[in-house]
Design a protein around this motif. Structure first.
Motif, PDB file in Angstrom:
ATOM      1  N   THR A  37       0.932  -1.154  -0.296  1.00  0.00           N
ATOM      2  CA  THR A  37      -0.406   0.005   0.506  1.00  0.00           C
ATOM      3  C   THR A  37       1.256   1.464  -0.018  1.00  0.00           C
ATOM      4  N   PRO A  38       1.698   2.177  -0.966  1.00  0.00           N
ATOM      5  CA  PRO A  38       2.198   2.473  -1.226  1.00  0.00           C
ATOM      6  C   PRO A  38       2.109   4.246  -0.336  1.00  0.00           C
TER       7      PRO A  38
ATOM      8  N   LEU B  58      14.228   0.164   6.283  1.00  0.00           N
ATOM      9  CA  LEU B  58      14.402  -0.241   5.150  1.00  0.00           C
ATOM     10  C   LEU B  58      15.494  -0.928   5.260  1.00  0.00           C
ATOM     11  N   VAL B  59      16.271  -0.399   5.865  1.00  0.00           N
ATOM     12  CA  VAL B  59      17.618  -1.361   6.561  1.00  0.00           C
ATOM     13  C   VAL B  59      17.319  -2.191   7.220  1.00  0.00           C
ATOM     14  N   VAL B  60      16.592  -2.281   7.793  1.00  0.00           N
ATOM     15  CA  VAL B  60      16.013  -3.656   8.855  1.00  0.00           C
ATOM     16  C   VAL B  60      15.616  -4.281   8.299  1.00  0.00           C
ATOM     17  N   MET B  61      14.692  -3.869   7.165  1.00  0.00           N
ATOM     18  CA  MET B  61      13.788  -4.878   5.996  1.00  0.00           C
ATOM     19  C   MET B  61      14.788  -5.197   5.029  1.00  0.00           C
ATOM     20  N   LEU B  62      15.799  -4.605   4.583  1.00  0.00           N
ATOM     21  CA  LEU B  62      16.809  -5.479   3.419  1.00  0.00           C
ATOM     22  C   LEU B  62      17.326  -6.601   4.280  1.00  0.00           C
ATOM     23  N   PHE B  63      18.069  -6.033   4.956  1.00  0.00           N
ATOM     24  CA  PHE B  63      18.230  -7.992   5.864  1.00  0.00           C
ATOM     25  C   PHE B  63      17.580  -8.927   5.645  1.00  0.00           C
TER      26      PHE B  63
ATOM     27  N   VAL C  40       6.897   2.915  11.230  1.00  0.00           N
ATOM     28  CA  VAL C  40       6.764   2.777   9.808  1.00  0.00           C
ATOM     29  C   VAL C  40       7.510   1.381   9.309  1.00  0.00           C
ATOM     30  N   CYS C  41       7.773   0.503   9.973  1.00  0.00           N
ATOM     31  CA  CYS C  41       8.110  -1.011   9.924  1.00  0.00           C
ATOM     32  C   CYS C  41       7.383  -1.999   8.859  1.00  0.00           C
ATOM     33  N   PHE C  42       6.118  -1.643   9.839  1.00  0.00           N
ATOM     34  CA  PHE C  42       4.871  -2.604   8.748  1.00  0.00           C
ATOM     35  C   PHE C  42       3.891  -1.738   7.590  1.00  0.00           C
ATOM     36  N   SER C  43       4.665  -0.397   6.830  1.00  0.00           N
ATOM     37  CA  SER C  43       4.851  -0.140   5.851  1.00  0.00           C
ATOM     38  C   SER C  43       4.836  -1.427   4.539  1.00  0.00           C
ATOM     39  N   PHE C  44       6.484  -2.168   5.131  1.00  0.00           N
ATOM     40  CA  PHE C  44       6.851  -2.799   4.179  1.00  0.00           C
ATOM     41  C   PHE C  44       6.416  -4.450   4.293  1.00  0.00           C
ATOM     42  N   ILE C  45       5.077  -4.772   5.049  1.00  0.00           N
ATOM     43  CA  ILE C  45       4.837  -6.009   4.808  1.00  0.00           C
ATOM     44  C   ILE C  45       4.198  -5.899   3.813  1.00  0.00           C
ATOM     45  N   GLY C  46       4.384  -7.308   2.895  1.00  0.00           N
ATOM     46  CA  GLY C  46       4.601  -7.195   1.268  1.00  0.00           C
ATOM     47  C   GLY C  46       5.010  -7.955   0.755  1.00  0.00           C
ATOM     48  N   PHE C  47       6.541  -7.348   1.225  1.00  0.00           N
ATOM     49  CA  PHE C  47       7.455  -7.884  -0.077  1.00  0.00           C
ATOM     50  C   PHE C  47       7.728  -9.578   0.634  1.00  0.00           C
ATOM     51  N   ASP C  48       7.813  -9.754   2.173  1.00  0.00           N
ATOM     52  CA  ASP C  48       7.864 -11.528   2.697  1.00  0.00           C
ATOM     53  C   ASP C  48       6.612 -12.537   1.827  1.00  0.00           C
TER      54      ASP C  48
ATOM     55  N   ALA D 294      11.824   2.873  -1.951  1.00  0.00           N
ATOM     56  CA  ALA D 294      12.759   3.900  -3.185  1.00  0.00           C
ATOM     57  C   ALA D 294      10.694   5.192  -2.996  1.00  0.00           C
ATOM     58  N   ILE D 295      10.131   4.548  -2.423  1.00  0.00           N
ATOM     59  CA  ILE D 295       8.534   5.419  -2.744  1.00  0.00           C
ATOM     60  C   ILE D 295       8.497   6.070  -1.580  1.00  0.00           C
ATOM     61  N   PHE D 296       8.312   5.447  -0.403  1.00  0.00           N
ATOM     62  CA  PHE D 296       8.371   5.510   0.976  1.00  0.00           C
ATOM     63  C   PHE D 296       9.158   6.741   1.226  1.00  0.00           C
ATOM     64  N   LEU D 297      10.841   6.413   1.040  1.00  0.00           N
ATOM     65  CA  LEU D 297      11.602   7.306   1.384  1.00  0.00           C
ATOM     66  C   LEU D 297      11.563   8.633   0.819  1.00  0.00           C
ATOM     67  N   VAL D 298      11.602   8.808  -0.850  1.00  0.00           N
ATOM     68  CA  VAL D 298      11.672  10.492  -1.507  1.00  0.00           C
ATOM     69  C   VAL D 298      10.334  10.713  -0.897  1.00  0.00           C
ATOM     70  N   SER D 299       9.194   9.790  -0.864  1.00  0.00           N
ATOM     71  CA  SER D 299       7.954  10.671  -0.670  1.00  0.00           C
ATOM     72  C   SER D 299       8.206  10.588   1.177  1.00  0.00           C
ATOM     73  N   ALA D 300       8.329  10.464   1.811  1.00  0.00           N
ATOM     74  CA  ALA D 300       8.624  11.170   3.415  1.00  0.00           C
ATOM     75  C   ALA D 300       9.711  11.921   2.960  1.00  0.00           C
TER      76      ALA D 300
END
Length: 463
Positions: free
Chosen positions: A24-25, A51-56, A202-210, A238-244
């Motif tokens: 959900t962008p 993003l760093v945490v999720m990337l690992f 915000v970490c849970f904004s990334f839920i979906g890649f899994d 990138a969408i989250f970071l640039v938008s933020a």
């Protein structure tokens, strides 16, 4: 007898689209006010940490999806590398996350529609959206993917429009008065502890890649799944970071908002006027529908695999694949039935229950990497093996542990109750069936030819 399995119809970008839809962008704009207050005006930094945490963790998901190209995700990885009983509990915990996300999306849409049409009973909107989402998922995963792609594309286009309008505002001296500033990431009054707390939100904004791993058996080429996991996370990040960054530059604090809990409509109004506000809210609605489609599709695959492994019952119901649609129709319908519960509960109550399942899945996927490559395959003899098989997943586990320490008390309580119900279910069903549910091994040919479908499961006789 011909074999019937899930249809391999998804390409790389179809899978990425489903992952982005799940994420959900537009959610950044919904939570912007809360996170800005929490971090002292450093929303981009919170997203960067997350993003760093999720990337690992994404790296761990990608590695395990190569080893076990099954739709079971964390459930499959844990049961096959550590222990079947623990795998069952991880899968059960993940169900709390996956099952409730389609419900949350239906609930958000109910809130949207009742605010626009207060005279219409909320349950009508829930029934309507659940019927549409369930029907599309039953029809085919490729149709679900195509509709999801259209909705996500519209949301992304509107986000780009927001960014363009915001840059115009900056050029006129609004906010920081410039796009090229580091104040959005750090300035006086920003404290690391506050940023870390914001990152847990915000970490849970990334839920979906899994959830992408759930489509492993429907990818035309199973080798694209690990790539899709990382690309989805990077594109979404990138969408989250640039938008933020842009939003924080225009709105250094929340003083311009009347409502900080969900400032998305106000943000759109302030940068683009009434017409753009309508378009941007429509984009948020489209993104929520896309998330509903993707989350519904993913959890039905988890239920399908757990039924196929005969660890949830009736197994023949969950494991059944329609002979022409090639979708797990009964599992999809059951998710739709659960989503109908969005008629009554509050968003805060349901949302507090989701985080527990997500953190359980993240933790054990990382531990599965160590269990598989170090314990089972003994790949720890070179510096590279130590770095990739021990250090990276261990660091990711520790990072996830930090998120555990900030988990909301209600989420922990609901999670423990749910896990206890899982143990009770396993014991009761074990006695009823005369066998331990958690000791059944995979039957989905994890190491088999990816072009050969699993054995068919007949429809239940009563159906």
């Amino acid at each position: 007898m011909s074999t019937i399995g899930l249809k391999r119809s998804l390409g790389l970008w179809g899978i990425i689209g489903l992952g982005l839809g799940y994420m959900t962008p537009t959610v950044l704009f919904d939570t912007f006010g809360i996170v800005s207050i929490e971090t002292g005006g450093a929303v981009p930094t919170a997203y960067l940490v997350a993003l760093v945490v999720m990337l690992f963790t994404a790296i761990s998901y990608g590695r395990m999806s190569r080893v076990f190209p099954s739709a079971g995700s964390a459930y499959t990885y844990t049961r096959e590398t550590i222990h079947p009983r623990l795998g069952f509990l991880v899968g059960w915990a993940a169900l709390l996350d996956y099952l409730l996300l389609p419900l949350v999306n239906a609930l958000i849409i109910r809130l949207y529609m009742t605010s626009l049409f207060p005279e219409v009973p909320g349950w009508i909107w829930v029934v309507l959206i659940v019927a549409v989402v369930t029907g599309l998922n039953i029809w085919s995963v490729s149709s679900t993917s195509r509709v999801n792609t259209v909705l996500v594309s519209f949301a992304v286009v509107m986000i780009v429009a927001f960014l363009a309008l915001a840059v115009v505002e900056l050029s006129q001296g609004v906010g920081t008065g410039t796009l090229f500033t580091t104040e959005t990431f750090h300035h006086d009054g920003v404290h690391p502890a506050a940023v870390l707390t914001g990152a847990t939100v915000v970490c849970f904004s990334f839920i979906g890649f899994d959830a992408i791993t759930m489509y492993a058996e429907e990818a035309r080429d199973r080798s694209v799944v690990p790539k899709a996991i990382v690309l989805t996370l990077l594109i979404g990040g990138a969408i989250f970071l640039v938008s933020a960054h842009v939003a924080q530059a225009v709105f250094p604090d929340v003083s311009r908002f009347e409502v900080t809990d969900d400032p998305l409509p106000e943000m759109a109004m302030l940068v683009g006027g009434k017409v753009f506000q309508l378009l941007f809210v429509s984009a948020a609605f489209a993104a929520t529908v896309a998330s509903g489609l993707a989350s519904h599709a993913s959890v039905s695959r988890l239920l399908h695999v757990m039924g196929r492994n005969r660890v949830i019952h009736p197994a023949s119901l969950f494991a059944y694949v329609h002979p022409t649609r090639r979708t797990p129709v009964f599992a999809i319908a059951i998710v739709g039935a659960v989503s109908l519960l969005a008629i009554t509960p509050s968003l805060e109550l349901v949302a507090s229950m989701i985080n527990f399942g997500a953190l359980v899945a993240f933790t054990f996927v990382n531990l599965s990497v160590i269990a598989h490559f170090v314990w089972r395959r003994r790949e720890f003899r070179t510096p590279k093996q130590v770095a990739t098989n021990i250090v990276l997943p261990l660091v990711s586990t520790l990072m996830t542990g930090v998120l555990w320490s900030f988990l909301h008390r209600d989420a922990l309580v609901f999670g423990v109750i749910w896990a206890s119900l899982g143990v009770l279910y396993a014991v009761v069903m074990g006695r009823v069936t005369g066998r331990r549910l958690t000791d059944v091994r995979l039957d989905d040919t994890s190491d088999a030819d990816p072009d050969v479908d699993p054995e068919p499961v007949a429809a239940p006789a009563a159906l």
